[in-house]
Design an enzyme around this catalytic site. Structure first.
Site, mmCIF file in Angstrom:
data_model
loop_
_atom_site.group_PDB
_atom_site.id
_atom_site.type_symbol
_atom_site.label_atom_id
_atom_site.label_comp_id
_atom_site.label_asym_id
_atom_site.label_seq_id
_atom_site.Cartn_x
_atom_site.Cartn_y
_atom_site.Cartn_z
ATOM 1 N N LYS A 181 -1.747 -33.127 12.619
ATOM 2 C CA LYS A 181 -0.702 -33.932 13.248
ATOM 3 C C LYS A 181 -0.303 -35.032 12.276
ATOM 4 O O LYS A 181 -1.132 -35.812 11.822
ATOM 5 C CB LYS A 181 -1.211 -34.532 14.552
ATOM 6 N N LYS A 241 1.940 -30.169 14.046
ATOM 7 C CA LYS A 241 2.935 -31.022 14.692
ATOM 8 C C LYS A 241 3.397 -32.096 13.730
ATOM 9 O O LYS A 241 2.551 -32.712 13.068
ATOM 10 C CB LYS A 241 2.275 -31.663 15.908
HETATM 11 C C1 PBG Z 1 0.238 -38.778 21.880
HETATM 12 C C2 PBG Z 1 1.299 -37.818 21.574
HETATM 13 C C3 PBG Z 1 2.512 -38.026 20.897
HETATM 14 C C4 PBG Z 1 3.206 -36.837 20.992
HETATM 15 C C5 PBG Z 1 2.402 -35.934 21.687
HETATM 16 N N1 PBG Z 1 1.225 -36.547 22.019
HETATM 17 C C6 PBG Z 1 3.095 -39.241 20.285
HETATM 18 C C7 PBG Z 1 2.442 -39.926 19.172
HETATM 19 O O1 PBG Z 1 1.467 -39.450 18.590
HETATM 20 O O2 PBG Z 1 2.900 -41.020 18.871
HETATM 21 C C8 PBG Z 1 4.591 -36.603 20.481
HETATM 22 C C9 PBG Z 1 5.328 -35.469 21.122
HETATM 23 C C10 PBG Z 1 6.792 -35.455 20.853
HETATM 24 O O3 PBG Z 1 7.328 -36.242 20.054
HETATM 25 O O4 PBG Z 1 7.461 -34.615 21.467
HETATM 26 N N2 PBG Z 1 -0.694 -39.033 20.905
#
Ligand code: PBG
Length: 331
Positions: free
Chosen positions: A200, A254
């Site tokens: 991520k 992601k």
């Molecule tokens: C929480 C999380 C996030 C997303 C999914 N889980 C945001 C972040 O890490 O700031 C983002 C999902 C999206 O942008 O559609 N940790």
């Protein structure tokens, strides 16, 4: 491998008719590939639009079953639940994350009762619950890894006990998959799957999501001390390897489209179910262009989703899931 020479070989022959194009197609998108992220909020009788995500809504618990029913009826295998926690329930430690009566646990109980065969994915991270918007607890100005693990394991267990089938840790703390697996097993939750957000990235494309769950407003600085540097690719393989060793059943990359190279490398290296998250900003970009008449909604949507399959993804978390499923069912 001989590639053939013009004019004996004409690649366009196989493209001449729709039926040959169908026969030679290498990849296909199915409804079975889709996971739909769903936002839940507090209050009663509200289904409100998320302004930066046209077509995406937040539903109160009493409206949730009706909100999710079309996705279930279209055959979408699973939904991923995200809470817009009200400000008065947030604190520095993200305590609400471990409350068995929080929005996600309540939503899970309700949806399991209504739709027993629908898969439920629960995001595990503290950002929807902390008043500072970070994914962990802060000690001496730093998102503290090991202290955060204790909060995450409790969050995972209460979610699984409420009916979440797949725990999806999105926090990027080191060691969280192993800690969560151990906690789930200790609670007898041996069938609860873990889909780790293994690679991520600290991305600008999460902006609209932070609007949707209300975690962006107070956020100071970025998340680059725990989320990955977009410059890195080998590091993603190390992250995935660690999460698999710690017990992840499925892994995720992601954001999605800007990181298809990572999806491809992870899938080729490990051969495990590899998912991609087409995140809020990717959705918002396509929808913004659609609203201006610059892109065709259906074609841009399906092409973007097929790209994940081509890259080797087993499936995609996408806000387009219901719209895509509707089209896929028509053909
Ligand atoms: C929480 C999380 C996030 C997303 C999914 N889980 C945001 C972040 O890490 O700031 C983002 C999902 C999206 O942008 O559609 N940790």
């Amino acid at each position: 491998m001989s590639h053939g020479r013009f004019p004996q070989t004409r690649p366009r022959r196989n493209r001449h008719d729709a039926w040959t194009r169908r026969l030679v197609a290498e990849h296909r998108l199915f409804v079975d590939d889709l996971i739909w992220p769903v936002f839940v909020r507090d209050g009663r009788d509200i289904l409100e639009d998320v302004p930066s995500m046209p077509g995406v809504q937040r539903a109160t618990l009493d409206r949730l079953a009706a909100h999710v029913a079309p996705a279930r009826n279209l055959g979408i295998p699973a939904v991923a639940l995200f809470p817009a926690t009200p400000a008065h329930r947030k604190d520095a430690e993200g305590s609400e994350s471990g409350n068995p009566e929080n929005l996600i646990c309540s939503a899970a109980r309700l949806l399991k009762r209504e739709f027993p065969a629908l898969g439920l994915v629960g995001d595990v991270a503290l950002d929807p619950y902390t008043d500072h918007g970070h994914d962990g607890v802060i000690r001496h100005g730093y998102v503290a890894n090991d202290e955060t693990l204790a909060v995450l394991t409790r969050q995972a267990v209460v979610q699984a006990q409420a009916g979440i089938d797949v725990i999806a840790p999105s926090d990027m703390m080191d060691g969280r998959v192993g800690a969560i697996r151990a906690a789930l097993d200790a609670a007898g939750l041996i069938h609860t799957r873990i889909m780790s957000y293994a690679a991520k990235y600290a991305s600008a494309f999460y902006g609209p999501f932070r609007d949707a769950v209300g975690s962006g407003g107070a956020l100071k600085g970025d998340k680059s001390t725990y989320q990955m540097d977009p410059a890195n690719s080998d590091e993603a393989l190390r992250e995935v390897a660690m999460d698999l060793d710690e017990g992840a059943d499925m892994v995720m990359v992601k954001p999605g489209l800007p990181y298809l190279d990572i999806v491809r490398r992870v899938h080729e290296r490990f051969g495990v179910p590899t998912f991609a998250y087409q995140v809020s900003g990717e959705y918002a970009m396509i929808m913004a262009a659609v609203e201006r008449g610059w892109l065709d909604h259906d074609r841009a949507m399906l092409e973007s989703l097929l790209a994940f399959k081509r890259a080797g993804a087993a499936g995609v978390l996408t806000y387009f899931a219901p719209a895509a499923a509707r089209l896929l069912r028509e053909v």
